[in-house]
Design a protein around this motif. Structure first.
Motif: not given
Length: 399
Positions: A219-224, A294-306
């Protein structure tokens, strides 16, 4: 010089009687004690254990190192691995007993022991290597051991270590790195320790305790953890805490980090015990929110191309004038590749990293591949028809 005698590729049985007598006399003078013969390995080892600090602290480094090298070479000739393992435990304990005097020499002698004796068997290898790791951690010299760490996975396979032995080895590395402030590397080896569990048995209390610690680190370092593709939720010890009365809520928080968005985190934290959970585990809410964005932005990118700026602003819970900054942060974290159209206020995704990759993602990939395959077949058919038309349209040549 005793060190010169120890450098020779021989054991004491090959040393001349005169040299052996000089060595025994040297030991007796250096220790103020008396040993008459070195033929009994248990007696020789007990003598060296008894006088370890005197030899290391009072002799020249080369001579002290040479004395122990003579002992290691004798231990190497012992035919009973169990006896060697026991004697090595006594030796490593004595050498590691002082963390203030001649610490570099002590670590070097432990490394010499590893180089000479580790080939005897897994039991000796484990004892010596764990001693090196613990002592290096105690004296703040973990940086010297990166070569060992890089080869640990291969050594575990080579020596066919049991699940318990592997877990203990990786755990000691994790603890030593944590003590040095290397939290990311410590987390990596903690995950390795939990991954070494024997799946034929249930997680014990110690494993569950380590699993809880691992979840807090994730949880402290989720991106890693995400970028290294650590499937922490499916580790046996972690999975055992899913419905645990003490750690079940922590498991739910980690689940949100694994696949959900900022909205779900905010709902979780506003529950009765959400904020108390963060306080209990010393977790920074503001840092968590940043990582969830950051993770939410990553999820959005998997759901939409634009993605319109407005959607990003809503999902990340930010003003619309901060959208571009968060897109740049997500790109910098290597979670996505994208371009921004400031005129149309849209983000065009060219690459994204899936937060999870299960059956649904495989199905999506299959659909894309089938589409590409169909498009490619259409292009090839068109090229073939064009080539045929050109051939038919060409005037015939009469000779």
């Amino acid at each position: 010089k005793i060190s010169k005698m120890a450098e020779a590729p021989t054991t004491i049985v090959n040393v001349s009687v005169e040299q052996l007598d000089k060595f025994i006399a040297y030991l007796n003078e250096a220790t103020g004690d008396s040993i008459e013969s070195l033929s009994d390995i248990k007696v020789f080892t007990a003598f060296m254990v008894k006088h370890t600090n005197a030899l290391l602290n009072n002799l020249e480094d080369d001579d002290a190192e040479g004395c122990f090298q003579m002992l290691f070479k004798e231990l190497q000739q012992e035919s009973d691995p169990a006896l060697v393992s026991q004697l090595v435990k006594e030796l490593t304990s004595a050498i590691s007993s002082d963390t203030e005097n001649k610490v570099v020499l002590r670590l070097k002698i432990l490394a010499n022991m590893y180089n000479v004796l580790s080939s005897i068997g897994a039991s000796v290898f484990i004892v010596v290597l764990l001693s090196i790791i613990k002592y290096a951690g105690a004296i703040g010299q973990m940086d010297l051991l990166h070569g060992y760490f890089n080869s640990l996975d291969a050594l575990v396979v080579k020596w066919k270590l049991s699940a318990t032995e592997s877990r203990d080895l990786f755990l000691q590395v994790s603890l030593a790195l944590e003590a040095q402030g290397s939290e990311e590397k410590a987390q990596l080896f903690l995950i390795k320790a939990l991954s070494s569990s024997d799946d034929s048995t249930k997680a014990d209390d110690e494993e569950k305790k380590l699993a809880a610690k691992c979840m807090v680190g994730a949880v402290r370092r989720p991106i890693v953890c995400f970028m290294d593709r650590h499937d922490i939720l499916n580790l046996r010890g972690v999975a055992a805490l899913k419905n645990d009365p003490t750690h079940g809520q922590l498991y739910n928080l980690l689940s949100i980090f694994s696949s959900n968005k900022l909205k779900e985190y905010n709902q979780f934290i506003n529950q009765d015990n959400g904020k108390q959970l963060l306080k209990k585990h010393d977790l920074d809410h503001h840092l968590i929110v940043d990582n969830m964005r950051l993770l939410t932005m990553c999820s959005l990118a998997t759901e939409h191309t634009e993605i319109p700026y407005e959607i990003i602003a809503t999902e990340l819970d930010i003003p619309i004038d901060e959208v571009e900054a968060w897109v740049v942060k997500t790109i910098s974290a290597k979670l996505i590749d994208a371009k921004m159209d400031q005129f149309t206020q849209r983000v065009m995704i060219s690459r994204c990293t899936h937060r999870i990759f299960g059956q649904a993602q495989w199905n999506e990939l299959q659909l894309k591949l089938n589409s590409w395959k169909s498009n490619l077949r259409g292009i090839l058919d068109t090229l073939a028809k064009t080539e045929a038309l050109k051939t038919n349209a060409s005037p015939s040549t009469n000779n």
